[in-house]
Design a protein around this motif. Structure first.
Motif, PDB file in Angstrom:
ATOM      1  N   ALA A 104      58.639  54.053  64.259  1.00 27.15           N
ATOM      2  CA  ALA A 104      59.178  55.401  64.464  1.00 27.15           C
ATOM      3  C   ALA A 104      60.384  55.357  65.384  1.00 27.15           C
ATOM      4  O   ALA A 104      61.398  56.017  65.128  1.00 27.15           O
ATOM      5  CB  ALA A 104      58.100  56.309  65.043  1.00 27.15           C
ATOM      6  N   ILE A 106      62.370  52.826  65.867  1.00 24.94           N
ATOM      7  CA  ILE A 106      63.504  52.219  65.158  1.00 24.94           C
ATOM      8  C   ILE A 106      64.190  53.299  64.314  1.00 24.94           C
ATOM      9  O   ILE A 106      65.418  53.405  64.266  1.00 24.94           O
ATOM     10  CB  ILE A 106      63.044  51.048  64.258  1.00 24.94           C
ATOM     11  CG1 ILE A 106      62.612  49.859  65.119  1.00 24.94           C
ATOM     12  CG2 ILE A 106      64.187  50.599  63.340  1.00 24.94           C
ATOM     13  CD1 ILE A 106      62.054  48.690  64.327  1.00 24.94           C
ATOM     14  N   GLY A 107      63.390  54.136  63.664  1.00 32.81           N
ATOM     15  CA  GLY A 107      63.959  55.251  62.897  1.00 32.81           C
ATOM     16  C   GLY A 107      64.783  56.167  63.794  1.00 32.81           C
ATOM     17  O   GLY A 107      65.892  56.561  63.441  1.00 32.81           O
ATOM     18  N   ILE A 108      64.258  56.470  64.965  1.00 36.08           N
ATOM     19  CA  ILE A 108      64.972  57.347  65.898  1.00 36.08           C
ATOM     20  C   ILE A 108      66.259  56.678  66.361  1.00 36.08           C
ATOM     21  O   ILE A 108      67.300  57.320  66.512  1.00 36.08           O
ATOM     22  CB  ILE A 108      64.054  57.703  67.086  1.00 36.08           C
ATOM     23  CG1 ILE A 108      62.937  58.617  66.582  1.00 36.08           C
ATOM     24  CG2 ILE A 108      64.825  58.370  68.211  1.00 36.08           C
ATOM     25  CD1 ILE A 108      61.751  58.704  67.497  1.00 36.08           C
ATOM     26  N   TYR A 110      68.147  54.642  64.604  1.00 37.11           N
ATOM     27  CA  TYR A 110      69.134  54.843  63.534  1.00 37.11           C
ATOM     28  C   TYR A 110      69.693  56.265  63.580  1.00 37.11           C
ATOM     29  O   TYR A 110      70.892  56.486  63.439  1.00 37.11           O
ATOM     30  CB  TYR A 110      68.507  54.603  62.158  1.00 37.11           C
ATOM     31  CG  TYR A 110      68.269  53.152  61.814  1.00 37.11           C
ATOM     32  CD1 TYR A 110      69.006  52.140  62.413  1.00 37.11           C
ATOM     33  CD2 TYR A 110      67.311  52.791  60.870  1.00 37.11           C
ATOM     34  CE1 TYR A 110      68.783  50.812  62.085  1.00 37.11           C
ATOM     35  CE2 TYR A 110      67.086  51.465  60.539  1.00 37.11           C
ATOM     36  CZ  TYR A 110      67.823  50.483  61.147  1.00 37.11           C
ATOM     37  OH  TYR A 110      67.612  49.174  60.813  1.00 37.11           O
ATOM     38  N   ILE A 111      68.795  57.230  63.753  1.00 39.97           N
ATOM     39  CA  ILE A 111      69.220  58.635  63.706  1.00 39.97           C
ATOM     40  C   ILE A 111      70.197  58.916  64.843  1.00 39.97           C
ATOM     41  O   ILE A 111      71.279  59.471  64.630  1.00 39.97           O
ATOM     42  CB  ILE A 111      67.993  59.578  63.788  1.00 39.97           C
ATOM     43  CG1 ILE A 111      67.116  59.398  62.539  1.00 39.97           C
ATOM     44  CG2 ILE A 111      68.437  61.021  63.941  1.00 39.97           C
ATOM     45  CD1 ILE A 111      65.805  60.152  62.598  1.00 39.97           C
ATOM     46  N   GLN A 114      73.619  57.150  64.248  1.00 39.03           N
ATOM     47  CA  GLN A 114      74.433  57.718  63.185  1.00 39.03           C
ATOM     48  C   GLN A 114      74.965  59.093  63.561  1.00 39.03           C
ATOM     49  O   GLN A 114      76.121  59.405  63.305  1.00 39.03           O
ATOM     50  CB  GLN A 114      73.616  57.788  61.892  1.00 39.03           C
ATOM     51  CG  GLN A 114      74.417  58.218  60.686  1.00 39.03           C
ATOM     52  CD  GLN A 114      75.435  57.181  60.267  1.00 39.03           C
ATOM     53  OE1 GLN A 114      75.113  55.999  60.156  1.00 39.03           O
ATOM     54  NE2 GLN A 114      76.673  57.601  60.057  1.00 39.03           N
ATOM     55  N   VAL A 115      74.125  59.903  64.202  1.00 37.91           N
ATOM     56  CA  VAL A 115      74.582  61.237  64.599  1.00 37.91           C
ATOM     57  C   VAL A 115      75.701  61.108  65.626  1.00 37.91           C
ATOM     58  O   VAL A 115      76.699  61.839  65.579  1.00 37.91           O
ATOM     59  CB  VAL A 115      73.402  62.068  65.149  1.00 37.91           C
ATOM     60  CG1 VAL A 115      73.904  63.340  65.809  1.00 37.91           C
ATOM     61  CG2 VAL A 115      72.437  62.405  64.028  1.00 37.91           C
ATOM     62  N   LEU A 117      77.798  58.601  65.833  1.00 35.36           N
ATOM     63  CA  LEU A 117      78.985  58.147  65.098  1.00 35.36           C
ATOM     64  C   LEU A 117      79.672  59.319  64.410  1.00 35.36           C
ATOM     65  O   LEU A 117      80.894  59.428  64.390  1.00 35.36           O
ATOM     66  CB  LEU A 117      78.597  57.072  64.075  1.00 35.36           C
ATOM     67  CG  LEU A 117      79.723  56.552  63.192  1.00 35.36           C
ATOM     68  CD1 LEU A 117      80.799  55.881  64.023  1.00 35.36           C
ATOM     69  CD2 LEU A 117      79.195  55.569  62.156  1.00 35.36           C
TER      70      LEU A 117
ATOM     71  N   LEU C 284      71.314  57.481  58.753  1.00 34.08           N
ATOM     72  CA  LEU C 284      70.589  58.693  59.128  1.00 34.08           C
ATOM     73  C   LEU C 284      69.433  58.910  58.165  1.00 34.08           C
ATOM     74  O   LEU C 284      68.298  59.180  58.570  1.00 34.08           O
ATOM     75  CB  LEU C 284      71.557  59.885  59.096  1.00 34.08           C
ATOM     76  CG  LEU C 284      71.025  61.219  59.579  1.00 34.08           C
ATOM     77  CD1 LEU C 284      70.665  61.143  61.040  1.00 34.08           C
ATOM     78  CD2 LEU C 284      72.061  62.309  59.360  1.00 34.08           C
ATOM     79  N   GLY C 287      66.812  56.381  58.822  1.00 31.52           N
ATOM     80  CA  GLY C 287      66.073  56.718  60.042  1.00 31.52           C
ATOM     81  C   GLY C 287      65.037  57.796  59.788  1.00 31.52           C
ATOM     82  O   GLY C 287      63.878  57.683  60.203  1.00 31.52           O
ATOM     83  N   LEU C 290      62.136  56.469  57.803  1.00 28.88           N
ATOM     84  CA  LEU C 290      61.252  55.645  58.621  1.00 28.88           C
ATOM     85  C   LEU C 290      60.315  56.502  59.460  1.00 28.88           C
ATOM     86  O   LEU C 290      59.103  56.267  59.518  1.00 28.88           O
ATOM     87  CB  LEU C 290      62.083  54.755  59.558  1.00 28.88           C
ATOM     88  CG  LEU C 290      62.683  53.519  58.946  1.00 28.88           C
ATOM     89  CD1 LEU C 290      63.461  52.737  59.986  1.00 28.88           C
ATOM     90  CD2 LEU C 290      61.586  52.646  58.365  1.00 28.88           C
TER      91      LEU C 290
END
Lengths: 309, 432, 314
Positions: A104, A106-108, A110-111, A114-115, A117, C284, C287, C290
């Motif tokens: 979870a 790791i997902g956060i 990425y989020i 990306q946000v 960026l 995104l 993410g 996931l």
């Protein structure tokens, strides 16, 4: 440069790195210690602190110090609040299961990346330091058997770097006071020792968890605000602090705050000092292996008692 | 085995044709099927697959590469396209990662059915992707300034016609450095292949000029603080030669200034160390009077050509090298002209070869290989160039600018001859 | 016996389906699947340690890289042909995993994660340090003409696909055999309760070390195959990111299931590929997926299938 001045310079640089690292790692250690979860997104909260500092500092006009102070107050609170929300919406719902928390977060990670960026962009942007005077440092040499003071070429630091060290020391003292002297610290320690028992005794464990997660990530953000006038805010800057804090937390012994601080000093300083003796990349290889071997032969960390799984 | 291969090819061709028919139908045309097909052949756009660093470590460059590419495509389309067909840019993000880069090249070739692939900057992405481009027989035009193309490591389908390579850039700097700045040079560079190219090529070039490199300081990648490495600079250094890449470049230059304080040696840097960074950022005051290599001068110079003026306006860059819409948004001006020029080379190559479709890819490459002089023009705003068809590498003028009053003022322009070196490969002997 | 038959039917069926797809898929997906099968082999190697033995490594990229460079460096500098070069890659992975396993297994839990992470980081930096031979981060190309394996041109799409399928089948069938073998049952017992297994008289350390070596060697095979099939070796593959990938794939597909690694790799590959069609913010999307998966399918895709529908899945 002569050996003596070089060592002084490397130690000063090491001390700045160690201060920031200590703050970041104590945040991770707090989360680790109390909640027993690995927050892979910790470095991204660090990065968010730096990026928010840039937003705050550029939107506040006037003397650079105003913007910096505003960033110092606002960024950690915002990041801490966001982290608490993440805890309540995601981590709580995966029941703090270690593996699921890793995925979870790791997902956060990425989020958040990306946000950032998409909103802040790919540039590395500087925040102006509130003050930044170059301070040359004297050294001595023996001329005809008598010591004589001189100013070595390049041996210097800046007033802001000294401020970072001081600010980190003050913050760490405050965290220690909070943990050891305040009621909230008592509740946290009780939760750390035995979450279920704490629940039975009427401690609002869920709220404590959200608070711990918020404070932990807020500390990372604070560390980032301190470093951002020296290094720039960039959306990929979270990886290194994450890895280093991980190492520090383990070497220091799980959940031990004094251990974490001492480990941060060791790692931060040794990184600077080993670079005196070896070519830079070789120095990195050696310090990395050193960490690995410390753990291999002392798995509970340098200052921890036996690890509880 | 062979019969199975035949079958699979047939199957795939059938699928391709189906896809084409579906595509034509989707455009809403009401022509009969055969006419639609013919129509599709004559006016369908020429597709250029643009491998862009939208995310990852190259994103700051990628954004400006994208802006330049779109501007060049617009200029080309406004002037009637290529062979009467519009130019279409198909963008895919490679994450600045060689694995994803190779996948993206496959996607261009087999999914988007692009005519060529183009636009890659970071060397590891180029080297990771080029083998796939060669196997898929997809012309691959890179804008990378790496020495990988001319070194012979890649293949006949990979070309670099729009930007000079690091070997020629570095070699051309040595005479200027030794004549004007000093003979004893300390080099500071990132400890990976790009930095090693600088180290090796410059060391050789400065020794040929009678100078010497007194120290080589390699900075580990991912490093974010640098002061601890500077004491390795010998006291008798006359010139610092620095080149750094990545998000920590500003820290690097600032800490260099803090280290020297009031007594700095001469400093010569590659603009990579400050690409996309404002030269007037706080802490960079010490750079006043120092020199930079620039692939293309960021600030509009006194002798600015009309071509540079037109190019600057088309991309949306002001006289200070920043975005016209946001003066704090500094461009990667020293590199991104390569996108503009490469797209124009693709256009010229397609026109010279009468390019009509994927079957003419080999003809396109031969047409580009046949190019030699590329005079300064709207297609080549950075200046005149000479293309070497054997090594697939272009050669051109290099600019040295000096920080003066917060601007980079042109101090020296090298000749193209200064940048030449013996061929290391002859790609034209390789089969298609 | 009916479970065994179902199991065999499922897995052999999948392999046959993959074989048939070689002649059915359009070129783009054909190429993708070649990649996915090699990467899934990497994930299978990872799953042996993580899914079945219960050891979470954050450094598997070092084994993948050991295989890749063991193969690529012997080809580049010693002029070896692919067949012995692959063996060199396997051997590098085997030796490295033996050494790393011997040291790292003195730790457990989070310390094991960090130790493996550190060793992998040291391997990554070593690749950069010896840039003269490895070309560091840039890496180098393994030329098309050199990639002839016993007379078969591995750069041909069909040969590449079949080679990837062969490697994948070997790994898949080997794990299937392994988990039914007493050794497999023992490492699962270690995962479930290490102390009890030790009390029953098993040499836990030796079993774990064997698991690390098997896992590392399979990862090395995948690394060598990847370099050989796609013609490139570079330091990127040694970075932390490439240690996290197999963890993600396995967790997505279902840790401790035979098909999980393949399903997870396939899912993740197409998730990124398809979402990049309509947005450049595909990270995104990845993410969010996931997070959603951990919330709604905590045992991974195959794990959920096993839990809800097919309890016999291995």
């Amino acid at each position: 440069m002569d050996f003596g001045p070089y060592l002084i310079l490397a130690s000063l640089e090491g001390a700045v790195a160690a201060s920031v690292l200590a703050l970041t790692a104590v945040g991770l250690s707090l989360v680790f210690g109390v909640m027993r979860v690995v927050n892979v997104a910790h470095g991204e909260f660090f990065m968010l602190g730096a990026v928010l500092a840039w937003f705050v500092a550029t939107s506040v006009g006037g003397h650079p110090a105003l913007g910096f102070v505003a960033a110092l107050l606002v960024a950690p609170v915002l990041v801490g609040g966001l982290a608490a929300v993440v805890d309540m919406t995601v981590l709580k719902r995966v029941a703090y299961d270690p593996e699921r928390t890793i995925v979870a977060t790791i997902g956060i990670l990425y989020i958040i990346q990306q946000v950032t960026l998409m909103t802040y962009g790919p540039d590395a942007r500087p925040v102006t330091p509130p003050f930044n005077t170059r301070l040359a440092i004297p050294w001595f040499e023996f001329v005809g058997g008598r010591p004589q003071v001189y100013w070595p070429w390049g041996l210097s630091t800046t007033s802001y770097k000294l401020f970072v060290i001081a600010a980190a020391a003050v913050t760490l003292t405050l965290v220690w006071l909070m943990m050891s002297r305040s009621k909230i610290g008592l509740l946290m320690r009780a939760t750390q020792l035995d979450g279920e028992m704490a629940q039975v005794f009427g401690i609002p464990v869920e709220r404590i968890y959200a608070m711990v997660f918020g404070i932990g990530c807020g500390l990372a953000a604070l560390a980032a605000v301190l470093i951002v006038p020296i290094q720039q805010a960039h959306y990929l800057m979270g990886t290194d602090p994450l890895l280093l804090s991980f190492i520090v937390v383990i070497i220091g012994g799980l959940g031990s705050l004094p251990g974490t601080v001492i480990a941060a000093l060791l790692i931060g300083m040794s990184d600077g000092i080993i670079s005196v003796f070896y070519t830079p990349t070789l120095a990195k290889i050696l310090s990395t292996l050193l960490v690995a071997f410390v753990l291999v032969f002392r798995p509970q960390g340098l200052f921890g008692t036996r690890e509880r799984d | 085995m062979s019969s199975k291969n035949e079958f699979s090819k047939g199957r795939r061709n059938a699928l391709k044709t189906l896809g084409l028919g579906a595509g034509a139908a989707a455009t809403g045309t009401t022509l009969p099927l055969w006419a639609r097909y013919a129509e599709a052949q004559s006016s369908a756009p020429i597709k250029v697959g643009f491998q862009a660093h939208k995310t990852g470590i190259g994103a700051a460059y990628g954004r400006w590469y994208e802006r330049t590419t779109n501007a060049a495509a617009k200029v080309i389309n406004d002037a009637g396209g290529i062979n009467g067909r519009p130019l279409e840019i198909v963008l895919e993000d490679d994450g600045t990662d060689p694995k994803r880069g190779a996948e993206v090249v496959e996607k261009f070739a087999t999914q988007h059915e692009c005519d060529v692939a183009y636009g890659t900057l970071f060397s590891h992405v180029v080297i990771g992707s080029a083998p796939r481009a060669g196997e898929l027989k997809l012309p691959y035009f890179v804008v990378s300034e790496g020495h990988h193309v001319a070194s012979g490591m890649l293949n006949r389908y990979t070309l670099q016609p729009g930007i000079t390579d690091v070997k020629s850039q570095v070699a051309a700097m040595a005479p200027f450095v030794s004549d004007n700045l000093g003979k004893k040079v300390t080099m500071i560079f990132p400890d990976f292949a790009f930095g090693h190219d600088h180290r090796d090529f410059f060391s050789a070039a400065i020794e040929a000029q009678g100078g010497e490199v007194v120290a080589k300081i390699a900075i580990p990648p991912t490093e974010s603080s640098f002061t601890k490495y500077f004491p390795k600079i010998p006291r008798d250094t006359e010139v610092i030669y620095h080149v750094m890449v990545g998000p920590a470049v500003l820290t690097f230059v600032k800490e260099l200034g803090e280290f020297f304080g009031p007594s700095r040696p001469e400093i010569f840097g590659f603009i990579d160390s400050l690409e996309a960074v404002d030269i007037n950022s706080p802490g960079l005051e010490f750079l006043d009077g120092t020199f930079f290599w620039e692939g293309n001068p960021r600030y509009a110079q006194d002798n600015q050509s009309e071509y540079d003026k037109a190019y600057r306006a088309a991309v949306g860059v002001d006289d200070n090298g920043a975005s016209v819409s946001d003066p704090t948004d500094i461009s990667t001006y020293a590199h991104m002209f390569g996108c503009w020029e490469t797209l124009h080379v693709i256009k010229a190559g397609m026109e010279a070869s009468g390019y009509a479709g994927a079957g003419d890819r080999a003809k396109l490459i031969e047409a580009v290989e046949a190019m030699t002089d590329l005079p300064a023009s709207n297609a080549h705003p950075q200046g005149a160039k000479v293309f070497n068809g054997k090594t697939h590498q272009v050669f051109g003028h290099q600019y040295i600018t000096r920080v003066t009053d917060g601007k980079l003022k042109l101090a020296h322009t090298t000749s193209i001859e200064d940048t030449l070196y013996p061929d290391e490969v002859d790609y034209t002997t390789q089969a298609f | 016996m009916t479970e065994l038959r179902k199991t065999m039917a499922l897995h052999i069926g999948l392999l046959l389906l993959l074989l048939a797809l070689n002649w059915l898929l359009p070129a783009y997906h054909h190429g993708n699947l070649s990649r996915i099968m090699v990467l899934a082999s990497y994930a299978i190697g990872y799953n042996i340690l993580f899914g079945y033995t219960g050891l979470l490594s954050l450094g598997h990229a070092m084994f993948f890289t050991a295989g890749m460079y063991g193969m690529a460096l012997t080809m580049r500098h010693l002029g070896w042909t692919p067949a012995p070069a692959i063996l060199a890659g396997l051997l590098s992975g085997l030796l490295l995993s033996l050494v790393v396993g011997f040291l790292a297994l003195r730790t457990s839990g989070v310390a094991f994660m960090i130790v493996t992470l550190m060793f992998a980081q040291a391997v990554f930096l070593t690749v950069l340090y010896f840039g003269e031979y490895t070309r560091g981060d840039e890496g180098f190309v393994i030329q098309q003409a050199e990639r002839i394996f016993l007379g078969i041109d591995l750069s041909d799409p069909n040969n590449r696909y079949l080679a990837a399928l062969l490697a994948f089948s070997l790994c898949l069938l080997f794990t299937l055999w392994l988990v039914r073998h007493p050794f497999g049952k023992t490492i699962i017992a270690i995962r479930e309760n290490e102390d009890r297994t030790r009390m029953l008289g098993y040499n836990v350390f030796r079993h774990k070390l064997t698991a690390v070596v098997i896992s590392g060697t399979i990862s090395a095979l995948a690394g060598a195959m990847y370099g050989l099939l796609f013609g490139y070796a570079g330091a990127t593959f040694a970075s932390v990111q490439y240690s996290i990938f197999p963890l993600l794939w396995v967790l997505l597909g279902g840790a401790g299931t035979i098909l999980g690694p393949f399903v997870g790799t396939l899912f993740m590959f197409y998730l990124i590929d398809l979402s990049s069609e309509f947005t450049t913010a595909y990270m995104l999307v990845a993410g969010i997926v996931l997070v959603a998966l951990t919330l709604f399918a905590p045992h991974g895709l195959m794990g959920e299938l096993r839990r809800r529908l097919f309890r016999w899945l291995p």
